[in-house]
Design a protein around this motif. Structure first.
Motif, PDB file in Angstrom:
ATOM      1  N   ASP A  65       0.858  -1.331   0.037  1.00  0.00           N
ATOM      2  CA  ASP A  65       0.049  -0.068  -0.021  1.00  0.00           C
ATOM      3  C   ASP A  65       1.068   1.331  -0.077  1.00  0.00           C
ATOM      4  O   ASP A  65       2.080   1.254  -0.064  1.00  0.00           O
ATOM      5  CB  ASP A  65      -1.072   0.113   1.266  1.00  0.00           C
ATOM      6  N   GLU A  66       0.357   2.469  -0.001  1.00  0.00           N
ATOM      7  CA  GLU A  66       1.165   3.573   0.188  1.00  0.00           C
ATOM      8  C   GLU A  66       2.145   3.863   0.960  1.00  0.00           C
ATOM      9  O   GLU A  66       2.887   4.769   1.025  1.00  0.00           O
ATOM     10  CB  GLU A  66      -0.062   4.800  -0.367  1.00  0.00           C
ATOM     11  N   ASN A  67       1.652   3.368   2.152  1.00  0.00           N
ATOM     12  CA  ASN A  67       2.775   3.301   3.293  1.00  0.00           C
ATOM     13  C   ASN A  67       3.474   2.205   3.425  1.00  0.00           C
ATOM     14  O   ASN A  67       4.372   2.416   4.379  1.00  0.00           O
ATOM     15  CB  ASN A  67       1.853   3.254   4.823  1.00  0.00           C
ATOM     16  N   GLY A  68       3.856   1.464   2.186  1.00  0.00           N
ATOM     17  CA  GLY A  68       4.905   0.317   2.130  1.00  0.00           C
ATOM     18  C   GLY A  68       4.645  -0.815   3.088  1.00  0.00           C
ATOM     19  O   GLY A  68       5.256  -1.622   3.251  1.00  0.00           O
ATOM     20  N   GLN A  69       3.277  -1.076   3.483  1.00  0.00           N
ATOM     21  CA  GLN A  69       2.839  -2.170   4.183  1.00  0.00           C
ATOM     22  C   GLN A  69       2.461  -3.235   3.074  1.00  0.00           C
ATOM     23  O   GLN A  69       1.821  -2.975   2.228  1.00  0.00           O
ATOM     24  CB  GLN A  69       1.483  -1.741   4.894  1.00  0.00           C
ATOM     25  N   ARG A  81       4.778   4.997  -8.776  1.00  0.00           N
ATOM     26  CA  ARG A  81       5.304   5.045  -7.763  1.00  0.00           C
ATOM     27  C   ARG A  81       6.814   4.759  -7.523  1.00  0.00           C
ATOM     28  O   ARG A  81       7.640   5.692  -7.049  1.00  0.00           O
ATOM     29  CB  ARG A  81       4.843   4.116  -6.667  1.00  0.00           C
TER      30      ARG A  81
END
Length: 337
Positions: free
Chosen positions: A95-99, A117
């Protein structure tokens, strides 16, 4: 820039130095330290020294960090983007948070999202070589490659490739858009893609092989003489069966035989391992995060091996030798040969 030999990678027009620089170990990634602790200043100095020596082909991936590796490369190449050839990869979904979502995603929408990205993290408006990092078994390869080809048409990607896939997948993909390269693990210690005829397929179609871990995860350097030489949190101790248990010591015997050949040639075992991959006609991308080792690795491009040398090395570790699995069972699930 030195006069390091240049080679055609595949047959689509991409010209690269005879050796690339694998950047994965320059940051933590995949949930822990990869190849021990990394130092950003030394890593950036390594990238700059590589360029001075003519080594301008950098290999990274969205998953390394995640995102941290691409961001580090952005710092290193800042102001000099046009002097570097950048390869990166997508497929592990974040996801956008790197999770991590725990999925491999080769769907059309994710291809576009991941590319945008990576462009942002790399601080660039184009990627020289864009790979599918692992095959999404739930998405037809044709769909994934079609989306990648649209990125080429848009000028965001110059060339495309796949990683850790078999001949059938390569043929299907190549029909949709010509592949420049396939990346896979390949070394004196790991020749499964040769045994399976994948290298023959690449040669037939004019696709280059980019060989990661050409020094056998560092084992072929001869510097790892016991498992304890690796830090406790080094992923090789827990994920790479070649470097675990009884197999470690069996492989160590082979490494020590290769060391003898290197000593005769007055080069390091790592240089011999790299020179072997080059002599086989492929592009090695040994990973390092230290200036000392980038100098040593690039010097390997000046080592000439005769057919007699190749035969001798391959008689130490003949095709089909059991050297242990490439990854543990869980990690091998993403490899679709």
């Amino acid at each position: 820039m030195s006069n390091i030999k240049k080679v055609n990678l595949g047959s689509q027009g991409l010209v690269v130095p005879a050796i690339g620089l694998g950047c994965m170990g320059m940051t933590t990634g995949f949930g822990g330290n990869v190849y021990g602790n990394a130092d950003e200043t030394e890593a950036i100095a390594t990238i700059h020294r590589s360029l001075e020596l003519g080594g301008n082909f950098l290999d990274t991936a969205e998953a390394y960090g995640p995102f941290l590796n691409e961001q580090l490369i952005a710092k290193a190449i800042n102001g000099n983007r046009d002097k570097y050839i950048i390869a990166t990869k997508f497929a592990f979904e974040f996801d956008e948070n790197g999770q991590s979502t725990g999925k491999i995603n080769g769907g059309r929408n994710y291809v576009k999202k991941a590319a945008e990205r990576s462009l942002k993290h790399l601080g660039t408006d184009y990627i020289d070589l864009y790979y599918l990092h692992r095959l999404d078994i739930n998405t037809p390869i044709e769909e994934t490659v079609e989306a990648m080809s649209e990125l080429v048409k848009e000028g965001k990607v110059k060339y495309i490739g796949l990683s850790e896939v078999g001949s059938e997948t390569i043929r299907k993909a190549h029909k949709v858009h010509p592949l420049t390269a396939v990346q896979s693990e390949y070394s004196l210690f790991e020749r499964q893609i040769e045994e399976l005829g994948i290298i023959d397929t690449l040669n037939e179609l004019g696709i280059g092989l980019v060989a990661y871990s050409p020094i056998g995860r560092g084992f072929l350097s001869g510097n790892i003489q016991k498992p304890e030489d690796l830090a406790e949190d080094d992923f090789r101790r827990n994920v790479i069966p070649k470097l675990m248990g009884e197999q470690f010591y069996k492989n160590l015997e082979l490494v020590n035989e290769i060391k003898k050949v290197a000593e005769e040639k007055d080069i390091t075992p790592a240089q011999l391992a790299i020179a072997w991959v080059i002599a086989k006609g492929h592009l090695p991308i040994p990973g390092t995060k230290r200036v000392k080792y980038i100098e040593e690795n690039i010097a390997a491009t000046y080592v000439s091996l005769t057919q007699e040398d190749l035969n001798r090395l391959e008689s130490i570790i003949p095709l089909g030798t059991e050297t242990g699995a490439r990854y543990n069972e869980e990690a091998m699930k993403g490899v679709n040969l």
